[in-house]
Write an enzyme that holds these catalytic residues in place. Sequence first.
Site, PDB file in Angstrom:
ATOM      1  N   LYS A  67      48.012  53.167  39.861  1.00 42.08           N
ATOM      2  CA  LYS A  67      48.055  51.721  40.156  1.00 42.08           C
ATOM      3  C   LYS A  67      49.403  51.141  39.726  1.00 42.08           C
ATOM      4  O   LYS A  67      49.779  51.261  38.565  1.00 42.08           O
ATOM      5  CB  LYS A  67      46.937  51.002  39.391  1.00 42.08           C
ATOM      6  CG  LYS A  67      46.930  49.488  39.543  1.00 42.08           C
ATOM      7  CD  LYS A  67      45.722  48.875  38.855  1.00 42.08           C
ATOM      8  CE  LYS A  67      45.592  47.393  39.114  1.00 42.08           C
ATOM      9  NZ  LYS A  67      46.550  46.566  38.414  1.00 42.08           N
ATOM     10  N   SER A  92      38.707  47.038  33.048  1.00 41.84           N
ATOM     11  CA  SER A  92      40.036  47.237  32.459  1.00 41.84           C
ATOM     12  C   SER A  92      39.949  47.806  31.047  1.00 41.84           C
ATOM     13  O   SER A  92      38.999  47.527  30.310  1.00 41.84           O
ATOM     14  CB  SER A  92      40.752  45.883  32.418  1.00 41.84           C
ATOM     15  OG  SER A  92      41.795  45.898  31.485  1.00 41.84           O
ATOM     16  N   THR A 125      47.267  52.668  35.333  1.00 39.68           N
ATOM     17  CA  THR A 125      48.252  51.620  35.639  1.00 39.68           C
ATOM     18  C   THR A 125      49.610  52.015  35.087  1.00 39.68           C
ATOM     19  O   THR A 125      49.741  52.328  33.897  1.00 39.68           O
ATOM     20  CB  THR A 125      47.793  50.279  35.038  1.00 39.68           C
ATOM     21  OG1 THR A 125      46.522  49.967  35.588  1.00 39.68           O
ATOM     22  CG2 THR A 125      48.775  49.157  35.359  1.00 39.68           C
ATOM     23  N   GLN A 134      39.896  51.515  34.492  1.00 40.86           N
ATOM     24  CA  GLN A 134      41.366  51.442  34.537  1.00 40.86           C
ATOM     25  C   GLN A 134      41.922  51.800  33.168  1.00 40.86           C
ATOM     26  O   GLN A 134      41.481  51.276  32.152  1.00 40.86           O
ATOM     27  CB  GLN A 134      41.810  50.030  34.942  1.00 40.86           C
ATOM     28  CG  GLN A 134      43.324  49.816  34.896  1.00 40.86           C
ATOM     29  CD  GLN A 134      43.774  49.203  33.582  1.00 40.86           C
ATOM     30  OE1 GLN A 134      43.078  48.377  33.009  1.00 40.86           O
ATOM     31  NE2 GLN A 134      44.929  49.638  33.077  1.00 40.86           N
ATOM     32  N   TYR A 149      45.179  52.111  30.537  1.00 42.77           N
ATOM     33  CA  TYR A 149      46.555  51.952  30.076  1.00 42.77           C
ATOM     34  C   TYR A 149      46.803  53.098  29.121  1.00 42.77           C
ATOM     35  O   TYR A 149      45.997  53.329  28.212  1.00 42.77           O
ATOM     36  CB  TYR A 149      46.729  50.648  29.301  1.00 42.77           C
ATOM     37  CG  TYR A 149      46.847  49.400  30.139  1.00 42.77           C
ATOM     38  CD1 TYR A 149      47.754  49.337  31.187  1.00 42.77           C
ATOM     39  CD2 TYR A 149      46.075  48.284  29.861  1.00 42.77           C
ATOM     40  CE1 TYR A 149      47.883  48.184  31.948  1.00 42.77           C
ATOM     41  CE2 TYR A 149      46.198  47.125  30.622  1.00 42.77           C
ATOM     42  CZ  TYR A 149      47.104  47.086  31.664  1.00 42.77           C
ATOM     43  OH  TYR A 149      47.227  45.952  32.411  1.00 42.77           O
ATOM     44  N   HIS A 153      51.046  44.187  40.179  1.00 38.10           N
ATOM     45  CA  HIS A 153      50.267  43.657  39.068  1.00 38.10           C
ATOM     46  C   HIS A 153      50.033  42.150  39.248  1.00 38.10           C
ATOM     47  O   HIS A 153      50.023  41.389  38.280  1.00 38.10           O
ATOM     48  CB  HIS A 153      51.004  43.926  37.749  1.00 38.10           C
ATOM     49  CG  HIS A 153      50.110  44.198  36.572  1.00 38.10           C
ATOM     50  ND1 HIS A 153      49.985  45.427  35.997  1.00 38.10           N
ATOM     51  CD2 HIS A 153      49.301  43.391  35.849  1.00 38.10           C
ATOM     52  CE1 HIS A 153      49.159  45.369  34.960  1.00 38.10           C
ATOM     53  NE2 HIS A 153      48.717  44.129  34.857  1.00 38.10           N
TER      54      HIS A 153
HETATM   55  C1  LIG Z   1      44.163  37.647  34.450  1.00 37.09           C
HETATM   56  C2  LIG Z   1      44.575  39.012  34.913  1.00 37.09           C
HETATM   57  C3  LIG Z   1      44.438  40.087  34.070  1.00 37.09           C
HETATM   58  C4  LIG Z   1      44.815  41.371  34.503  1.00 37.09           C
HETATM   59  N1  LIG Z   1      44.620  42.446  33.674  1.00 37.09           N
HETATM   60  C5  LIG Z   1      44.903  43.683  34.131  1.00 37.09           C
HETATM   61  C6  LIG Z   1      44.598  44.821  33.339  1.00 37.09           C
HETATM   62  O1  LIG Z   1      44.070  44.704  32.239  1.00 37.09           O
HETATM   63  N2  LIG Z   1      44.895  46.040  33.849  1.00 37.09           N
HETATM   64  C7  LIG Z   1      45.497  46.204  35.079  1.00 37.09           C
HETATM   65  O2  LIG Z   1      45.764  47.331  35.486  1.00 37.09           O
HETATM   66  N3  LIG Z   1      45.762  45.142  35.850  1.00 37.09           N
HETATM   67  C8  LIG Z   1      45.472  43.895  35.414  1.00 37.09           C
HETATM   68  N4  LIG Z   1      45.712  42.816  36.225  1.00 37.09           N
HETATM   69  C9  LIG Z   1      46.256  43.035  37.577  1.00 37.09           C
HETATM   70  C10 LIG Z   1      45.118  43.208  38.579  1.00 37.09           C
HETATM   71  O3  LIG Z   1      44.449  44.423  38.383  1.00 37.09           O
HETATM   72  C11 LIG Z   1      45.653  43.180  40.020  1.00 37.09           C
HETATM   73  O4  LIG Z   1      46.674  44.131  40.161  1.00 37.09           O
HETATM   74  C12 LIG Z   1      46.178  41.803  40.426  1.00 37.09           C
HETATM   75  O5  LIG Z   1      45.369  40.785  39.907  1.00 37.09           O
HETATM   76  C13 LIG Z   1      46.220  41.691  41.931  1.00 37.09           C
HETATM   77  O6  LIG Z   1      46.767  40.474  42.328  1.00 37.09           O
HETATM   78  P1  LIG Z   1      45.877  39.191  42.723  1.00 37.09           P
HETATM   79  O7  LIG Z   1      45.453  38.549  41.451  1.00 37.09           O
HETATM   80  O8  LIG Z   1      46.836  38.336  43.501  1.00 37.09           O
HETATM   81  O9  LIG Z   1      44.701  39.675  43.544  1.00 37.09           O
HETATM   82  C14 LIG Z   1      45.354  41.536  35.794  1.00 37.09           C
HETATM   83  C15 LIG Z   1      45.469  40.432  36.637  1.00 37.09           C
HETATM   84  C16 LIG Z   1      45.089  39.182  36.224  1.00 37.09           C
HETATM   85  C17 LIG Z   1      45.206  38.022  37.172  1.00 37.09           C
END
Ligand SMILES: Cc1cc2nc3c(=O)[nH]c(=O)nc-3n(C[C@H](O)[C@H](O)[C@H](O)COP(=O)(O)O)c2cc1C
Length: 415
Positions: free
Chosen positions: A284, A144, A194, A166, A168, A308
């Site tokens: 995404k 990320s 994203t 990934q 932002y 997300h």
């Molecule tokens: C703790 C945490 C931090 C996340 N940080 C990011 C991030 O920095 N960038 C991003 O695109 N998605 C982020 N996400 C979303 C994840 O990439 C993903 O879309 C999501 O966790 C999928 O759902 P799940 O946790 O039920 O598998 C984050 C998710 C979690 C749980």
Amino acid sequence: MYMNLGADDVKRQVPRPSELRPLLQFEKPQLRSRDRRLARALTIEDLRRIAKRRTPRAAFDYTDGAADGEVSLARARRAFAEIEFNPRVLRDVSRVDTGRAVLGKRSALPFGIAPTGFTRMMQAEGEIAGATAASAAGIPFCLSTMGTTSIENVAATSPDGRNWFQLYLWKDRDASMALVDRAAAAGYDTLLVTVDVPVAGARLRDVRNGMTIPPTLTPRTIVDAVPRPAWWLNFLTTEPLAFASLSRWPGSVADLLDSMFDPTVTWDDLRWIRERWQGSLVIKGIQSVPDAVRAAELGVDAVLLSNHGGRQLDRAPVPFHLLPRVVNEVDCEVWLDTGIMSGQDVLAAIALGATFTLVGRAYLYGLMAGGRAGVDRSIDILRGQIERTMRLLGVTSLDELTPDHVSVLGSHPRN
Ligand SMILES: Cc1cc2nc3c(=O)[nH]c(=O)nc-3n(C[C@H](O)[C@H](O)[C@H](O)COP(=O)(O)O)c2cc1C
């Protein structure tokens, strides 16, 4: 005639050790309590429970929580439960192939590790545990923009891994593109942009916990630390938290996210990135059919249906419900994340047409439960569930899965 079969009539003998041995099913003594702990976890939910015991509340809640009433996440998980698998029988399923071609290369399993921010705060091994475990399992790992290990460090520690980055899009576009250039130079071949973050979602648990990055020692966090000494020992004896791409942030998580996310980002920015990035491009956070079509027309290589993990818009569309309609409408690969907690969930998505899936929390619960070994355990659990369910469904390869293998119960539109 009455025969007495009571105890006096039974012929007895002293048991021989060789006869007793197979009956004694004691576990092999395991050297480390961590391995014992992880071996007892049979599901991702089991890993979640261990994670909760071992991780300070603010860090656990940051991971486990979602936005507002957390309805998006609960619905996404429930949607996977509310299906029926339609198996076929009497087929030779002694060998199954769980491999999947994604963006032209094989992944040993039909899922990869989703990008997550602040990962070393959940457990000190952080992204390195994720990247090396993914590499060992033959699946992709996505770092990320908010990761806590640098782009170059992940590449150097996991040189044989398939590492993705990934992005932002920050308010400072040149700084964002500088990251993209660094990722390209370090050998990352796929960029996930994203797009579901015009502003940060309302993560109420973080606000209530007064969460800061990095965690600060206050009377409350010190009380919380007492039953979780291992986490604090790890945290205080490893490299201070820093970000893959930004410097230390003194404020709250919400302030940090709001300062980064840019509400002025539009399709023109995506076009701009498409022109500048030579590798594969994944968008995404797509949550509607028209946006999926628009992204495909713009030349992305995959659309990732995702809300997300429920952390942005609450009551957002469930990606799993959106999937069949998007698959019908676009020519590029369609991926899915949000709510995946088992191998069966992954297979349901593949059957309805997803090329690939990502897991976020399913990996983070393992990480918090036991560092790298915990991530290995998460992947093992998912792999075992995928292999067994493929056999029970009567398929030997993922390509054999079709929408006919899954009935979606309930009344939402399917096509
Ligand atoms: C703790 C945490 C931090 C996340 N940080 C990011 C991030 O920095 N960038 C991003 O695109 N998605 C982020 N996400 C979303 C994840 O990439 C993903 O879309 C999501 O966790 C999928 O759902 P799940 O946790 O039920 O598998 C984050 C998710 C979690 C749980």
